[in-house]
Structures are given as C-alpha cells and as structure tokens.
Scaffold this motif. Sequence first.
Motif, PDB file in Angstrom:
ATOM      1  N   VAL A   5       0.865  -1.175   0.000  1.00 17.96           N
ATOM      2  CA  VAL A   5       0.000   0.000   0.000  1.00 17.96           C
ATOM      3  C   VAL A   5       0.904   1.228   0.000  1.00 17.96           C
ATOM      4  O   VAL A   5       1.725   1.407   0.888  1.00 17.96           O
ATOM      5  CB  VAL A   5      -0.941   0.001   1.224  1.00 17.96           C
ATOM      6  CG1 VAL A   5      -1.704   1.314   1.309  1.00 17.96           C
ATOM      7  CG2 VAL A   5      -1.906  -1.181   1.148  1.00 17.96           C
ATOM      8  N   LEU A   6       0.742   2.075  -1.018  1.00 18.21           N
ATOM      9  CA  LEU A   6       1.530   3.301  -1.128  1.00 18.21           C
ATOM     10  C   LEU A   6       0.847   4.475  -0.445  1.00 18.21           C
ATOM     11  O   LEU A   6       1.512   5.328   0.130  1.00 18.21           O
ATOM     12  CB  LEU A   6       1.782   3.642  -2.602  1.00 18.21           C
ATOM     13  CG  LEU A   6       2.518   2.587  -3.426  1.00 18.21           C
ATOM     14  CD1 LEU A   6       2.665   3.062  -4.862  1.00 18.21           C
ATOM     15  CD2 LEU A   6       3.864   2.262  -2.811  1.00 18.21           C
ATOM     16  N   ASP A   7      -0.485   4.526  -0.536  1.00 20.87           N
ATOM     17  CA  ASP A   7      -1.243   5.630   0.069  1.00 20.87           C
ATOM     18  C   ASP A   7      -2.592   5.086   0.530  1.00 20.87           C
ATOM     19  O   ASP A   7      -3.516   4.937  -0.275  1.00 20.87           O
ATOM     20  CB  ASP A   7      -1.429   6.754  -0.940  1.00 20.87           C
ATOM     21  CG  ASP A   7      -2.017   8.009  -0.319  1.00 20.87           C
ATOM     22  OD1 ASP A   7      -2.741   7.910   0.700  1.00 20.87           O
ATOM     23  OD2 ASP A   7      -1.764   9.095  -0.865  1.00 20.87           O
ATOM     24  N   PRO A   8      -2.725   4.767   1.822  1.00 22.68           N
ATOM     25  CA  PRO A   8      -3.974   4.164   2.307  1.00 22.68           C
ATOM     26  C   PRO A   8      -5.182   5.095   2.199  1.00 22.68           C
ATOM     27  O   PRO A   8      -6.299   4.630   2.021  1.00 22.68           O
ATOM     28  CB  PRO A   8      -3.678   3.820   3.762  1.00 22.68           C
ATOM     29  CG  PRO A   8      -2.489   4.615   4.144  1.00 22.68           C
ATOM     30  CD  PRO A   8      -1.731   4.920   2.886  1.00 22.68           C
ATOM     31  N   GLU A   9      -4.974   6.404   2.266  1.00 18.92           N
ATOM     32  CA  GLU A   9      -6.090   7.355   2.165  1.00 18.92           C
ATOM     33  C   GLU A   9      -6.610   7.465   0.730  1.00 18.92           C
ATOM     34  O   GLU A   9      -7.779   7.764   0.518  1.00 18.92           O
ATOM     35  CB  GLU A   9      -5.656   8.733   2.667  1.00 18.92           C
ATOM     36  CG  GLU A   9      -5.299   8.761   4.146  1.00 18.92           C
ATOM     37  CD  GLU A   9      -6.469   8.398   5.046  1.00 18.92           C
ATOM     38  OE1 GLU A   9      -7.567   8.938   4.851  1.00 18.92           O
ATOM     39  OE2 GLU A   9      -6.276   7.563   5.954  1.00 18.92           O
ATOM     40  N   LYS A  10      -5.743   7.244  -0.240  1.00 22.63           N
ATOM     41  CA  LYS A  10      -6.131   7.328  -1.652  1.00 22.63           C
ATOM     42  C   LYS A  10      -6.327   5.953  -2.294  1.00 22.63           C
ATOM     43  O   LYS A  10      -6.630   5.858  -3.478  1.00 22.63           O
ATOM     44  CB  LYS A  10      -5.085   8.114  -2.438  1.00 22.63           C
ATOM     45  CG  LYS A  10      -5.025   9.570  -2.040  1.00 22.63           C
ATOM     46  CD  LYS A  10      -4.019  10.313  -2.884  1.00 22.63           C
ATOM     47  CE  LYS A  10      -3.962  11.780  -2.485  1.00 22.63           C
ATOM     48  NZ  LYS A  10      -2.911  12.490  -3.242  1.00 22.63           N
ATOM     49  N   GLY A  11      -6.135   4.879  -1.531  1.00 27.93           N
ATOM     50  CA  GLY A  11      -6.344   3.529  -2.037  1.00 27.93           C
ATOM     51  C   GLY A  11      -5.353   3.116  -3.112  1.00 27.93           C
ATOM     52  O   GLY A  11      -5.703   2.380  -4.023  1.00 27.93           O
ATOM     53  N   ILE A  12      -4.099   3.548  -2.992  1.00 26.76           N
ATOM     54  CA  ILE A  12      -3.091   3.239  -4.008  1.00 26.76           C
ATOM     55  C   ILE A  12      -2.219   2.078  -3.530  1.00 26.76           C
ATOM     56  O   ILE A  12      -1.642   2.124  -2.437  1.00 26.76           O
ATOM     57  CB  ILE A  12      -2.188   4.461  -4.314  1.00 26.76           C
ATOM     58  CG1 ILE A  12      -3.027   5.681  -4.694  1.00 26.76           C
ATOM     59  CG2 ILE A  12      -1.155   4.115  -5.386  1.00 26.76           C
ATOM     60  CD1 ILE A  12      -3.789   5.553  -5.976  1.00 26.76           C
ATOM     61  N   ILE A  13      -2.128   1.041  -4.386  1.00 28.53           N
ATOM     62  CA  ILE A  13      -1.350  -0.164  -4.090  1.00 28.53           C
ATOM     63  C   ILE A  13      -0.378  -0.406  -5.240  1.00 28.53           C
ATOM     64  O   ILE A  13      -0.736  -0.234  -6.406  1.00 28.53           O
ATOM     65  CB  ILE A  13      -2.272  -1.400  -3.968  1.00 28.53           C
ATOM     66  CG1 ILE A  13      -3.301  -1.202  -2.853  1.00 28.53           C
ATOM     67  CG2 ILE A  13      -1.461  -2.674  -3.749  1.00 28.53           C
ATOM     68  CD1 ILE A  13      -4.382  -2.272  -2.840  1.00 28.53           C
ATOM     69  N   ARG A  14       0.828  -0.838  -4.920  1.00 29.19           N
ATOM     70  CA  ARG A  14       1.763  -1.277  -5.958  1.00 29.19           C
ATOM     71  C   ARG A  14       1.810  -2.800  -5.927  1.00 29.19           C
ATOM     72  O   ARG A  14       1.919  -3.406  -4.858  1.00 29.19           O
ATOM     73  CB  ARG A  14       3.159  -0.727  -5.731  1.00 29.19           C
ATOM     74  CG  ARG A  14       4.156  -1.269  -6.807  1.00 29.19           C
ATOM     75  CD  ARG A  14       5.571  -0.789  -6.641  1.00 29.19           C
ATOM     76  NE  ARG A  14       5.605   0.651  -6.818  1.00 29.19           N
ATOM     77  CZ  ARG A  14       6.212   1.490  -5.976  1.00 29.19           C
ATOM     78  NH1 ARG A  14       6.819   1.038  -4.908  1.00 29.19           N
ATOM     79  NH2 ARG A  14       6.208   2.788  -6.208  1.00 29.19           N
ATOM     80  N   ALA A  15       1.737  -3.407  -7.100  1.00 28.49           N
ATOM     81  CA  ALA A  15       1.893  -4.854  -7.243  1.00 28.49           C
ATOM     82  C   ALA A  15       3.190  -5.109  -8.007  1.00 28.49           C
ATOM     83  O   ALA A  15       3.482  -4.430  -8.992  1.00 28.49           O
ATOM     84  CB  ALA A  15       0.712  -5.451  -8.003  1.00 28.49           C
ATOM     85  N   VAL A  16       3.966  -6.076  -7.534  1.00 29.62           N
ATOM     86  CA  VAL A  16       5.235  -6.435  -8.161  1.00 29.62           C
ATOM     87  C   VAL A  16       5.256  -7.950  -8.324  1.00 29.62           C
ATOM     88  O   VAL A  16       4.899  -8.685  -7.403  1.00 29.62           O
ATOM     89  CB  VAL A  16       6.434  -5.992  -7.287  1.00 29.62           C
ATOM     90  CG1 VAL A  16       7.751  -6.368  -7.942  1.00 29.62           C
ATOM     91  CG2 VAL A  16       6.378  -4.502  -6.990  1.00 29.62           C
ATOM     92  N   TRP A  17       5.699  -8.424  -9.509  1.00 31.92           N
ATOM     93  CA  TRP A  17       5.758  -9.853  -9.772  1.00 31.92           C
ATOM     94  C   TRP A  17       6.782 -10.125 -10.860  1.00 31.92           C
ATOM     95  O   TRP A  17       7.233  -9.220 -11.545  1.00 31.92           O
ATOM     96  CB  TRP A  17       4.384 -10.392 -10.166  1.00 31.92           C
ATOM     97  CG  TRP A  17       3.915  -9.970 -11.528  1.00 31.92           C
ATOM     98  CD1 TRP A  17       3.933 -10.709 -12.677  1.00 31.92           C
ATOM     99  CD2 TRP A  17       3.356  -8.695 -11.899  1.00 31.92           C
ATOM    100  NE1 TRP A  17       3.433  -9.977 -13.722  1.00 31.92           N
ATOM    101  CE2 TRP A  17       3.070  -8.738 -13.271  1.00 31.92           C
ATOM    102  CE3 TRP A  17       3.072  -7.524 -11.195  1.00 31.92           C
ATOM    103  CZ2 TRP A  17       2.516  -7.666 -13.960  1.00 31.92           C
ATOM    104  CZ3 TRP A  17       2.529  -6.455 -11.886  1.00 31.92           C
ATOM    105  CH2 TRP A  17       2.248  -6.538 -13.242  1.00 31.92           C
ATOM    106  N   LEU A  18       7.155 -11.366 -11.019  1.00 37.39           N
ATOM    107  CA  LEU A  18       8.037 -11.790 -12.102  1.00 37.39           C
ATOM    108  C   LEU A  18       7.200 -12.388 -13.211  1.00 37.39           C
ATOM    109  O   LEU A  18       6.232 -13.120 -12.962  1.00 37.39           O
ATOM    110  CB  LEU A  18       9.041 -12.841 -11.616  1.00 37.39           C
ATOM    111  CG  LEU A  18      10.200 -12.355 -10.782  1.00 37.39           C
ATOM    112  CD1 LEU A  18      11.048 -13.533 -10.315  1.00 37.39           C
ATOM    113  CD2 LEU A  18      11.064 -11.365 -11.543  1.00 37.39           C
TER     114      LEU A  18
END
Length: 144
Positions: free
Chosen positions: A60-73
């Motif tokens: 979670v990058l910004d819990p107030e704005k609902g921004i999530i980063r997903a990382v995968w191979l």
Amino acid sequence: MTSQTSRQLKLALVVLMLLALSGCNAVISKRPVGEKPARIVARDWDGDWVTTDGVVKLKVLDPEKGIIRAVWLEDDKSGNPALKTAEIEVRDFGGWLFANTKEDKGRGYVWGRIRNEDRQIIVWSPDEKSFAQAVKDGSLPGRL
C-alpha cells in the motif's frame, strides 16, 4: 494463507494486469471507476502472496487514496524472467470497491470490482459483451 486463497489472489491481480497490458477487448474507462478513493488498511493488503506459480508482492503506497503497488516476475518475449509492476487505484462507490490500473496504450483505465475479505481477494471483470451492447443501443456513451 491457503494455496487456494493464494491462487485466487494471484489470478485476480494477474487478470487486472493482463487486461491492462493486452488491450484486447477490455472495458476501458477514461477515468478511474468509483466515486471516491477507498480508504484501505495496509495490513489487509501488504505482503507476499505466494502461489504455486510464483509470488505477487503488494504494498500500500497511500492508504487514504487507495493506491497499491503490485510487483511480480513474468517471462519476457525471450523467455527470461522480468520484474513487472503495476499501480492499482482502489475506489469506492456505494460500498463497492473497484480496482483500476492504467492501460498501457494510454487510452484510460482497465478496472474490475474487487473485494478483500478474510485474506482473500476477488476481482470481477466487467462483461465486455454487455458493455458493447449498451454502447450499440445508446444506453451508455462510448465507442467500440
């Protein structure tokens, strides 16, 4: 976390990411779907989600704005592992949450309804045929 839960989470995330990357017959919105940014709790989303096919890391990058980063191979065109990332914007509309990610050709956002409950994330993609029919009928503005 059970392997079934892990598998469902990865599938949901991969569906969103593949829709964003493929550009084929996706229901794309010019703006993120949802009335307002969802307030999310990092401990419910953050972590390594392990499946038999690999790992998806959510942060979670910004819990107030609902921004999530997903990382995968993911394998690149040559078959070599490559690190991939996507930023997911979670928005609320009447108690429903929608996950949005920018489509790679810059046309807008691919999106789906999302629910995170009991460490299980489920994503429902929009039915492209129903949206196409609604555009043809003039019920919804848009283009095919």
